[in-house]
Scaffold this motif. Structure first.
Motif, PDB file in Angstrom:
ATOM      1  N   UNK A   1       0.817  -1.220   0.000  1.00 31.93           N
ATOM      2  CA  UNK A   1       0.000   0.000   0.000  1.00 31.93           C
ATOM      3  C   UNK A   1       0.849   1.267   0.000  1.00 31.93           C
ATOM      4  N   UNK A   2       2.175   1.091  -0.001  1.00 29.34           N
ATOM      5  CA  UNK A   2       3.093   2.231   0.019  1.00 29.34           C
ATOM      6  C   UNK A   2       3.266   2.758  -1.408  1.00 29.34           C
ATOM      7  N   UNK A   3       2.967   4.035  -1.671  1.00 33.00           N
ATOM      8  CA  UNK A   3       3.094   4.564  -3.038  1.00 33.00           C
ATOM      9  C   UNK A   3       4.516   4.584  -3.573  1.00 33.00           C
ATOM     10  N   UNK A   4       5.514   4.385  -2.702  1.00 34.09           N
ATOM     11  CA  UNK A   4       6.895   4.305  -3.190  1.00 34.09           C
ATOM     12  C   UNK A   4       7.136   3.027  -3.983  1.00 34.09           C
ATOM     13  N   UNK A   5       6.300   2.013  -3.746  1.00 37.01           N
ATOM     14  CA  UNK A   5       6.455   0.732  -4.416  1.00 37.01           C
ATOM     15  C   UNK A   5       5.426   0.581  -5.545  1.00 37.01           C
ATOM     16  N   UNK A   6       5.851  -0.088  -6.614  1.00 34.65           N
ATOM     17  CA  UNK A   6       4.907  -0.621  -7.583  1.00 34.65           C
ATOM     18  C   UNK A   6       4.646  -2.056  -7.154  1.00 34.65           C
ATOM     19  N   UNK A   7       3.445  -2.320  -6.677  1.00 39.93           N
ATOM     20  CA  UNK A   7       3.153  -3.623  -6.097  1.00 39.93           C
ATOM     21  C   UNK A   7       2.195  -4.414  -6.981  1.00 39.93           C
ATOM     22  N   UNK A   8       2.303  -5.730  -6.883  1.00 37.18           N
ATOM     23  CA  UNK A   8       1.445  -6.618  -7.659  1.00 37.18           C
ATOM     24  C   UNK A   8       1.103  -7.840  -6.819  1.00 37.18           C
ATOM     25  N   UNK A   9      -0.178  -8.170  -6.757  1.00 38.78           N
ATOM     26  CA  UNK A   9      -0.657  -9.335  -6.029  1.00 38.78           C
ATOM     27  C   UNK A   9      -1.065 -10.401  -7.038  1.00 38.78           C
ATOM     28  N   UNK A  10      -0.538 -11.626  -6.908  1.00 37.57           N
ATOM     29  CA  UNK A  10      -0.789 -12.676  -7.896  1.00 37.57           C
ATOM     30  C   UNK A  10      -1.358 -13.916  -7.219  1.00 37.57           C
ATOM     31  N   UNK A  11      -2.694 -14.068  -7.198  1.00 36.38           N
ATOM     32  CA  UNK A  11      -3.287 -15.294  -6.657  1.00 36.38           C
ATOM     33  C   UNK A  11      -3.121 -16.452  -7.619  1.00 36.38           C
ATOM     34  N   UNK A  12      -3.335 -17.659  -7.122  1.00 38.53           N
ATOM     35  CA  UNK A  12      -3.165 -18.855  -7.953  1.00 38.53           C
ATOM     36  C   UNK A  12      -4.102 -18.842  -9.155  1.00 38.53           C
ATOM     37  N   UNK A  13      -5.291 -18.269  -8.993  1.00 46.04           N
ATOM     38  CA  UNK A  13      -6.266 -18.233 -10.077  1.00 46.04           C
ATOM     39  C   UNK A  13      -5.777 -17.424 -11.277  1.00 46.04           C
ATOM     40  N   UNK A  14      -4.736 -16.576 -11.081  1.00 35.38           N
ATOM     41  CA  UNK A  14      -4.180 -15.800 -12.186  1.00 35.38           C
ATOM     42  C   UNK A  14      -2.889 -16.410 -12.727  1.00 35.38           C
ATOM     43  N   UNK A  15      -2.513 -17.570 -12.199  1.00 31.95           N
ATOM     44  CA  UNK A  15      -1.309 -18.244 -12.679  1.00 31.95           C
ATOM     45  C   UNK A  15      -1.522 -18.840 -14.059  1.00 31.95           C
ATOM     46  N   UNK A  16      -0.483 -18.832 -14.874  1.00 33.22           N
ATOM     47  CA  UNK A  16      -0.609 -19.336 -16.245  1.00 33.22           C
ATOM     48  C   UNK A  16      -0.973 -20.818 -16.272  1.00 33.22           C
ATOM     49  N   UNK A  17      -0.380 -21.625 -15.380  1.00 32.19           N
ATOM     50  CA  UNK A  17      -0.704 -23.048 -15.357  1.00 32.19           C
ATOM     51  C   UNK A  17      -2.157 -23.288 -14.951  1.00 32.19           C
ATOM     52  N   UNK A  18      -2.656 -22.486 -14.016  1.00 30.08           N
ATOM     53  CA  UNK A  18      -4.062 -22.629 -13.616  1.00 30.08           C
ATOM     54  C   UNK A  18      -4.980 -22.309 -14.789  1.00 30.08           C
ATOM     55  N   UNK A  19      -4.689 -21.220 -15.490  1.00 31.65           N
ATOM     56  CA  UNK A  19      -5.525 -20.814 -16.622  1.00 31.65           C
ATOM     57  C   UNK A  19      -5.466 -21.851 -17.730  1.00 31.65           C
TER      58      UNK A  19
ATOM     59  N   UNK B   1      -9.800   5.133  -8.712  1.00 30.05           N
ATOM     60  CA  UNK B   1      -8.672   5.212  -9.643  1.00 30.05           C
ATOM     61  C   UNK B   1      -7.433   4.554  -9.047  1.00 30.05           C
ATOM     62  N   UNK B   2      -6.537   4.030  -9.893  1.00 33.15           N
ATOM     63  CA  UNK B   2      -5.321   3.356  -9.400  1.00 33.15           C
ATOM     64  C   UNK B   2      -4.296   4.361  -8.889  1.00 33.15           C
ATOM     65  N   UNK B   3      -4.641   4.992  -7.789  1.00 37.58           N
ATOM     66  CA  UNK B   3      -3.828   6.056  -7.186  1.00 37.58           C
ATOM     67  C   UNK B   3      -3.142   5.476  -5.955  1.00 37.58           C
ATOM     68  N   UNK B   4      -1.813   5.303  -6.011  1.00 37.01           N
ATOM     69  CA  UNK B   4      -1.079   4.678  -4.906  1.00 37.01           C
ATOM     70  C   UNK B   4      -1.156   5.501  -3.624  1.00 37.01           C
ATOM     71  N   UNK B   5      -1.157   6.829  -3.749  1.00 35.51           N
ATOM     72  CA  UNK B   5      -1.243   7.680  -2.557  1.00 35.51           C
ATOM     73  C   UNK B   5      -2.612   7.526  -1.904  1.00 35.51           C
ATOM     74  N   UNK B   6      -3.675   7.494  -2.715  1.00 34.60           N
ATOM     75  CA  UNK B   6      -5.021   7.306  -2.173  1.00 34.60           C
ATOM     76  C   UNK B   6      -5.125   5.958  -1.480  1.00 34.60           C
ATOM     77  N   UNK B   7      -4.567   4.902  -2.102  1.00 34.99           N
ATOM     78  CA  UNK B   7      -4.610   3.572  -1.505  1.00 34.99           C
ATOM     79  C   UNK B   7      -3.904   3.567  -0.149  1.00 34.99           C
ATOM     80  N   UNK B   8      -2.738   4.188  -0.088  1.00 32.86           N
ATOM     81  CA  UNK B   8      -1.983   4.226   1.165  1.00 32.86           C
ATOM     82  C   UNK B   8      -2.759   4.947   2.255  1.00 32.86           C
ATOM     83  N   UNK B   9      -3.388   6.066   1.904  1.00 35.77           N
ATOM     84  CA  UNK B   9      -4.133   6.850   2.894  1.00 35.77           C
ATOM     85  C   UNK B   9      -5.374   6.106   3.382  1.00 35.77           C
ATOM     86  N   UNK B  10      -6.119   5.496   2.465  1.00 41.60           N
ATOM     87  CA  UNK B  10      -7.324   4.764   2.863  1.00 41.60           C
ATOM     88  C   UNK B  10      -6.985   3.571   3.749  1.00 41.60           C
ATOM     89  N   UNK B  11      -5.896   2.880   3.433  1.00 44.23           N
ATOM     90  CA  UNK B  11      -5.523   1.680   4.191  1.00 44.23           C
ATOM     91  C   UNK B  11      -4.960   2.006   5.569  1.00 44.23           C
TER      92      UNK B  11
END
Length: 551
Positions: free
Chosen positions: A229-247, A479-489
Motif C-alpha cells: 500500500x506504500x506509493x513508493x512501491x509498484x506492487x502486484x498481487x498474484x493469486x493462484x487463479x491468475x497463474x498461467x498453469x491454472x488458466x 482510480x489506481x492512485x497509490x497515494x489514495x490507496x496508502x491513505x485509505x488503508x
C-alpha cells in the motif's frame, strides 16, 4: 559502448551495439534472446516493473515462480546496467540477493541464479570474451581484463558482481559499505526479514538503485505488507487463479485445449489447476457454503460451480491475501484493490456528480479535488496555488469554473477553506456547501442502522467503508492512485465507552504516513448528507430545513 572496453579481443560491430541498446531498453527481450527463457505472463509484467521502478513488491500465492523472477531480474541488472560515462570511467553494477534463512539464499536463490546461467547462452559469451566473470560459491565475480589490473579506469571492476547472504538481525553491519552507481537488492520471503535489516538496506539504495521484495502474505505487518500500500512501491498481487498453469489447466478442463497442448505450454514448477483443486477440497483449507451465504468481504470464491469460504492457509497459499487486519483498521487493503481493479474496466457515467474539496492549510501547499459520479471516482486532482497570497481566489475560481458539472461541491471550511467557501458564495454559487469534520452526527446511521458516530468525520468515513464493502455488493470504482490507496488503508477507528465510533484525528494518520491524508479526506467528504450540512450550518442538527445555505 560498454562492450568495446570489456571485450578487448573482439571486434564490436554497430549491429552489436544496436542489439545491446535493445536489450538495455527491454529486459524481456534480453530474457528471450540471451537467457533463453519464456516468462509467464505475470513474470513478464513483473520484469518490466522491476526494470522501470526503483521499488517493486510481488505478493504471490505459493509456487508461482517469484524466485525465478528474482534470478532473471538479477542477471538483467547485473549485465545491462553497467556503462561508461563521458570520461570513459566504468560504472559497474552490484546485485545482492538475500532472505531470512541460509537455505533460502544458498539453495533457492543461488540455485535459480545458476540455473538461469547454465540454460542461457551466457557461457558462450563468456568463453568468447564478451563478458569475463566466474560463478563462485556465493554469487558472481567479474574479472579485470588481463594486463589492466593497475589501470585506474578498471578499478571499479572490484565492485562488479553479485553477492548472496542471509539477512540476519545480528549482521546489520554487513550492509554498511555497499555502494555502487547501480545497485539492486532482491529480497526473497521478504515478510520474514526483520525491520532492523530493512534499515540497513535503506542505506544502500542510492543512485540508480532497485529494491525487489518477493513474498507470500504471511503477516499483516512489516515492510513487505506495508509495501503493498506504500506509493513508493509498484506492487502486484498474484493469486493462484491468475497463474498461467491454472488458466491453461482450466482450458484443458473445459475442453478448449488438449492434454498434449497443455504439457507443451505449461510452466514447470508453478502450481497448476489440479493442485489448486486438490487443496480447495482438502480438509482445513476451505468450507463449502451456499450461494446465499456468499460474502466477498470474507474472500469467498466460486470454483467449478461450488462456493467456498477460505481458511487462513487458503488465503495465503491460494488467494495471496494477507491475514485479516486488526479491528482498528477501517478499510481492508483488499477492498481498495478490488475497487481499483473495477475502475480499469468501468466508465464515468454521464451524470452530475459530487465534488469534495480539501483546501490546503498552513504547511500544506496542495488542495485536493475528489469527484464522485455515483460509484465512479475520477482521478483525484491536486492543485498547487501559483501565488500563496491569492491562493483562496485561485481555488474558488477553479470551483466556479466546474461547478455546473456537480449537484453539490463540499468544501472543507476548517481553516483556509472558510475563505474559499465565502468567495464561492460571493459569486453566487448555490451548489457549494460548507463541510466540517466537527459537525455533529447524532441520529445518522450506517447501512445496518446499528452504528452511532462521534462526529461528521466518523460518519463519512464509515459510509465510505460501507461503499467499499464487498458484503454490500460494492460497485465502487477507485482510480489506481497509490497515494489514495496508502491513505485509505492507514485509517484507524475506535469505540468509546458509550459504543460511539470515532475515526482517529487527521494528524495521527499524518504522523504515520509522513504526509497529510488529504486525498482520503476529500473522498470521504463526498459521502456527507447534504441535509445535515444545511442543518449544521443553521445550528439545528436534528431538524432538516428546506433550501440551500447561502442560496
Amino acid at each position: 559502448m560498454t562492450l568495446q572496453f570489456i571485450t578487448m579481443p573482439l571486434k564490436i560491430t554497430e549491429s552489436d551495439r544496436k542489439l545491446m541498446r535493445e536489450w538495455q531498453g527491454d529486459w524481456n527481450k534480453f530474457a528471450y534472446d540471451v537467457m533463453k527463457v519464456r516468462p509467464s505472463k505475470w513474470q513478464e509484467e513483473g520484469l518490466h516493473l522491476i526494470q522501470h521502478n526503483k521499488r517493486t513488491s510481488f505478493c504471490t500465492s505459493t509456487s508461482m515462480g517469484k524466485d525465478w523472477l528474482g534470478s532473471l531480474a538479477s542477471w538483467c541488472f547485473l549485465l545491462l546496467t553497467p556503462d561508461y560515462d563521458a570520461n570513459g570511467i566504468l560504472q559497474t553494477s552490484l546485485v545482492i540477493n538475500t532472505g531470512p534463512s541460509a537455505a533460502q539464499v544458498n539453495t533457492i536463490m543461488l540455485g535459480e541464479l545458476k540455473a538461469r546461467y547454465y540454460s542461457s547462452v551466457l557461457p558462450k559469451f563468456v568463453k568468447a570474451g564478451l563478458w569475463s566473470f566466474d560463478i563462485i560459491q556465493k554469487g558472481v565475480r567479474f574479472n579485470i581484463p588481463s594486463g589492466m589490473e593497475n589501470n585506474p579506469e578498471f578499478g571499479n571492476y572490484a565492485k562488479w558482481g553479485l553477492e548472496a547472504f542471509k539477512g540476519d538481525e545480528y549482521t546489520i553491519e554487513r550492509w554498511t559499505g555497499y555502494h555502487n552507481e547501480n545497485i539492486m537488492i532482491v529480497v526473497t520471503e521478504a515478510s520474514g526479514i526483520p525491520p532492523l535489516i530493512y534499515e540497513g538496506i535503506e542505506g544502500c539504495l542510492q543512485n540508480n538503485s532497485r529494491l525487489v521484495l518477493l513474498h507470500n502474505p504471511n503477516f499483516s505487518h512489516g515492510e513487505a505488507y506495508e509495501s503493498m500500500k506504500d506509493p513508493q512501491y509498484k506492487s502486484k498481487r498474484i493469486p493462484a487463479f491468475e497463474g498461467d498453469n491454472f488458466i491453461l489447466g482450466k482450458k484443458m478442463h473445459d475442453g478448449i485445449i488438449t492434454p498434449v497442448e497443455y504439457q507443451e505450454q505449461r510452466f514447470p514448477g508453478q502450481i497448476d489447476y489440479e493442485w489448486v483443486k486438490d487443496r480447495i477440497n482438502k480438509k482445513g483449507w476451505t468450507i463449502k457454503i451456499q450461494k446465499s451465504e456468499f460474502d466477498k468481504s470474507k474472500h469467498d470464491f466460486e470454483f467449478e460451480g461450488q462456493y467456498y469460504r477460505p481458511s487462513r492457509v487458503c488465503k495465503i497459499k491460494i488467494l495471496a491475501v494477507h491475514p485479516e487486519s486488526s479491528d482498528e483498521s477501517l478499510i481492508p487493503l483488499s477492498w481498495i484493490e478490488e475497487a481499483q481493479e473495477r475502475w480499469l474496466e468501468a466508465k464515468k457515467p454521464d451524470i452530475k456528480g459530487i465534488r469534495g474539496v480539501d483546501v490546503a492549510g498552513q504547511g500544506n501547499d496542495t488542495t485536493v479535488f475528489a469527484d464522485k459520479f455515483n460509484d465512479y471516482v475520477t482521478e483525484l486532482e491536486t492543485v498547487v496555488a501559483k501565488n500563496p497570497e491569492t491562493a483562496l481566489m485561485e481555488i474558488s475560481g477553479l470551483i466556479n469554473k466546474d461547478a455546473h458539472l456537480f449537484e453539490s461541491v463540499l468544501v472543507d471550511t476548517i481553516g483556509e477553506g472558510a475563505g474559499v467557501f465565502s468567495a464561492c458564495k460571493e459569486v453566487g454559487l448555490s451548489n457549494v456547501y460548507s463541510f466540517k469534520n466537527s459537525f455533529g452526527a447524532k441520529g445518522l446511521k450506517d447501512v445496518t442502522e446499528t452504528m452511532k458516530f462521534g462526529n461528521m468525520r466518523s460518519y463519512t468515513h464509515w459510509v465510505l467503508r460501507d461503499w467499499l464493502n464487498p458484503q454490500f455488493e460494492s460497485k465502487a470504482c477507485l482510480p489506481p492512485d497509490d497515494e489514495l490507496k496508502a491513505q485509505l488503508a492507514e485509517i484507524r477507528y475506535k469505540y468509546d465507552k458509550g459504543g460511539v465510533l470515532w475515526i482517529e484525528p487527521k494528524d495521527d494518520i499524518k504522523s504515520r504516513l509522513g504526509v497529510s491524508p488529504d486525498k482520503s479526506d476529500a473522498l470521504a467528504q463526498t459521502f456527507a448528507p447534504l441535509d445535515r450540512l444545511i442543518a449544521a450550518i443553521e445550528k439545528k442538527h436534528n431538524r432538516v430545513r428546506p433550501g440551500r445555505f447561502g442560496g
